[in-house]
Scaffold this motif. Structure first.
Motif, short mmCIF file in Angstrom:
data_model
loop_
_atom_site.label_atom_id
_atom_site.label_comp_id
_atom_site.label_asym_id
_atom_site.label_seq_id
_atom_site.Cartn_x
_atom_site.Cartn_y
_atom_site.Cartn_z
N ALA A 30 -46.11 46.99 10.08
CA ALA A 30 -47.15 47.79 9.44
C ALA A 30 -47.96 48.42 10.55
O ALA A 30 -48.41 47.73 11.45
CB ALA A 30 -48.05 46.92 8.58
N SER A 31 -48.08 49.72 10.50
CA SER A 31 -48.86 50.38 11.54
C SER A 31 -50.28 50.56 11.04
O SER A 31 -50.51 50.81 9.86
CB SER A 31 -48.23 51.73 11.90
OG SER A 31 -48.06 52.50 10.73
N TYR A 32 -51.22 50.44 11.96
CA TYR A 32 -52.61 50.68 11.62
C TYR A 32 -52.79 52.18 11.50
O TYR A 32 -52.42 52.93 12.40
CB TYR A 32 -53.53 50.10 12.69
CG TYR A 32 -54.99 50.35 12.40
CD1 TYR A 32 -55.60 49.74 11.31
CD2 TYR A 32 -55.75 51.19 13.21
CE1 TYR A 32 -56.94 49.98 11.03
CE2 TYR A 32 -57.09 51.42 12.94
CZ TYR A 32 -57.68 50.81 11.85
OH TYR A 32 -59.00 51.04 11.56
N THR A 33 -53.32 52.63 10.38
CA THR A 33 -53.43 54.06 10.13
C THR A 33 -54.89 54.51 10.09
O THR A 33 -55.19 55.57 9.56
CB THR A 33 -52.75 54.42 8.79
OG1 THR A 33 -53.34 53.63 7.76
CG2 THR A 33 -51.25 54.17 8.85
N GLY A 34 -55.77 53.71 10.64
CA GLY A 34 -57.18 54.06 10.63
C GLY A 34 -57.92 53.29 9.55
O GLY A 34 -57.34 52.49 8.82
N PRO A 35 -59.21 53.54 9.45
CA PRO A 35 -60.02 52.82 8.47
C PRO A 35 -59.54 53.07 7.04
O PRO A 35 -58.89 54.07 6.75
CB PRO A 35 -61.43 53.40 8.66
CG PRO A 35 -61.39 54.22 9.88
CD PRO A 35 -59.97 54.51 10.21
N VAL A 36 -59.90 52.15 6.17
CA VAL A 36 -59.57 52.26 4.75
C VAL A 36 -60.15 53.57 4.22
O VAL A 36 -61.31 53.90 4.49
CB VAL A 36 -60.17 51.04 3.99
CG1 VAL A 36 -60.08 51.22 2.50
CG2 VAL A 36 -59.48 49.77 4.44
N GLU A 37 -59.35 54.32 3.47
CA GLU A 37 -59.77 55.63 2.99
C GLU A 37 -60.18 55.62 1.52
O GLU A 37 -59.91 56.57 0.78
CB GLU A 37 -58.66 56.66 3.23
CG GLU A 37 -58.37 56.89 4.69
CD GLU A 37 -57.34 57.97 4.94
OE1 GLU A 37 -57.15 58.84 4.07
OE2 GLU A 37 -56.72 57.93 6.01
N ILE A 38 -60.81 54.53 1.12
CA ILE A 38 -61.35 54.45 -0.24
C ILE A 38 -62.78 53.95 -0.15
O ILE A 38 -63.19 53.41 0.87
CB ILE A 38 -60.53 53.52 -1.17
CG1 ILE A 38 -60.58 52.07 -0.67
CG2 ILE A 38 -59.11 54.02 -1.32
CD1 ILE A 38 -60.04 51.06 -1.67
N GLU A 39 -63.51 54.15 -1.23
CA GLU A 39 -64.87 53.65 -1.35
C GLU A 39 -64.89 52.61 -2.46
O GLU A 39 -63.93 52.46 -3.21
CB GLU A 39 -65.83 54.80 -1.66
CG GLU A 39 -65.87 55.83 -0.55
CD GLU A 39 -66.72 57.04 -0.91
OE1 GLU A 39 -67.35 57.04 -2.00
OE2 GLU A 39 -66.75 57.96 -0.11
N LEU A 40 -66.02 51.92 -2.56
CA LEU A 40 -66.14 50.89 -3.60
C LEU A 40 -65.82 51.43 -4.99
O LEU A 40 -65.14 50.78 -5.78
CB LEU A 40 -67.53 50.28 -3.58
CG LEU A 40 -67.72 49.09 -2.64
CD1 LEU A 40 -69.19 48.70 -2.58
CD2 LEU A 40 -66.88 47.92 -3.08
N ASP A 41 -66.31 52.61 -5.32
CA ASP A 41 -66.06 53.18 -6.65
C ASP A 41 -64.58 53.41 -6.91
O ASP A 41 -64.12 53.35 -8.04
CB ASP A 41 -66.82 54.49 -6.84
CG ASP A 41 -68.32 54.27 -6.94
OD1 ASP A 41 -68.74 53.13 -7.24
OD2 ASP A 41 -69.08 55.23 -6.73
N ASP A 42 -63.82 53.70 -5.85
CA ASP A 42 -62.38 53.92 -6.00
C ASP A 42 -61.67 52.64 -6.45
O ASP A 42 -60.62 52.71 -7.08
CB ASP A 42 -61.76 54.40 -4.68
CG ASP A 42 -62.33 55.71 -4.20
OD1 ASP A 42 -62.78 56.52 -5.05
OD2 ASP A 42 -62.33 55.94 -2.98
N VAL A 43 -62.23 51.49 -6.10
CA VAL A 43 -61.59 50.22 -6.46
C VAL A 43 -61.49 50.08 -7.97
O VAL A 43 -60.47 49.63 -8.49
CB VAL A 43 -62.34 49.02 -5.81
CG1 VAL A 43 -61.74 47.70 -6.29
CG2 VAL A 43 -62.28 49.11 -4.30
N ASP A 44 -62.52 50.52 -8.70
CA ASP A 44 -62.47 50.46 -10.17
C ASP A 44 -61.30 51.29 -10.68
O ASP A 44 -60.57 50.87 -11.58
CB ASP A 44 -63.77 51.00 -10.78
CG ASP A 44 -64.93 50.06 -10.59
OD1 ASP A 44 -64.71 48.82 -10.56
OD2 ASP A 44 -66.07 50.55 -10.46
#
Length: 122
Positions: A30-44
Motif C-alpha cells: 500500500a503506498s501512502y498517497t497523502g493525507p486522507v481526502e475526506i472530512e467528518l461529514d463525508d463519513v456519514d
C-alpha cells in the motif's frame, strides 16, 4: 451517531499514518498517497453507501467497523473507501483482495463505480 463517525474518521487517519510510517504492512503493498481526502461529514455519506454494514460480510450489529482504501495505490476518497469489520480488515491486510470472494469484490467495485459515476467525490 457522531461518536461512531468520529471514531471511523480517526481510525482511518491513524491507519493511513501507519501506512506512511511503514508500521502497517498490507498484502500487495500500500503506498501512502497523502493525507486522507475526506472530512467528518463525508463519513456519514460513506456509511450510507455501505448501509452501515461491513462491505465484505454484511455484518452490522455488534460489529466494530473501519474504513480502508479499496485500491491502495489511490488516495482515501469517498469513492475508494470501503467499510469493513475488524475480522474482514485483518484478512484484507494479510491477503489483500484475495481474502474476499470474487462475487463480493464485484459488488464492492460496482458500488464504488456508481459512486464515481455520481461524482461522489464530494
Amino acid at each position: 451517531s457522531k461518536n461512531v463517525r468520529n471514531k471511523l474518521y480517526q481510525n482511518l487517519v491513524n491507519r493511513e499514518q501507519k501506512i506512511a510510517n511503514g508500521k502497517l504492512d498490507i498484502s500487495g503493498g500500500a503506498s501512502y498517497t497523502g493525507p486522507v481526502e475526506i472530512e467528518l461529514d463525508d463519513v456519514d455519506y460513506i456509511m450510507g453507501t455501505w448501509r452501515n454494514r461491513c462491505a465484505v460480510t454484511g455484518a452490522r450489529f455488534g460489529t466494530v467497523l473501519f474504513l480502508a482504501r479499496w485500491d491502495t495505490s489511490k488516495p482515501a476518497t469517498p469513492d475508494n473507501l470501503v467499510l469493513m469489520s475488524t475480522h474482514a480488515l485483518k484478512k484484507y491486510d494479510e491477503n489483500g483482495k484475495a481474502s474476499i470472494p470474487t462475487s463480493v469484490q464485484s459488488k464492492i467495485e460496482s458500488r464504488l463505480a456508481v459512486c464515481r459515476d455520481l461524482n461522489c467525490d464530494i
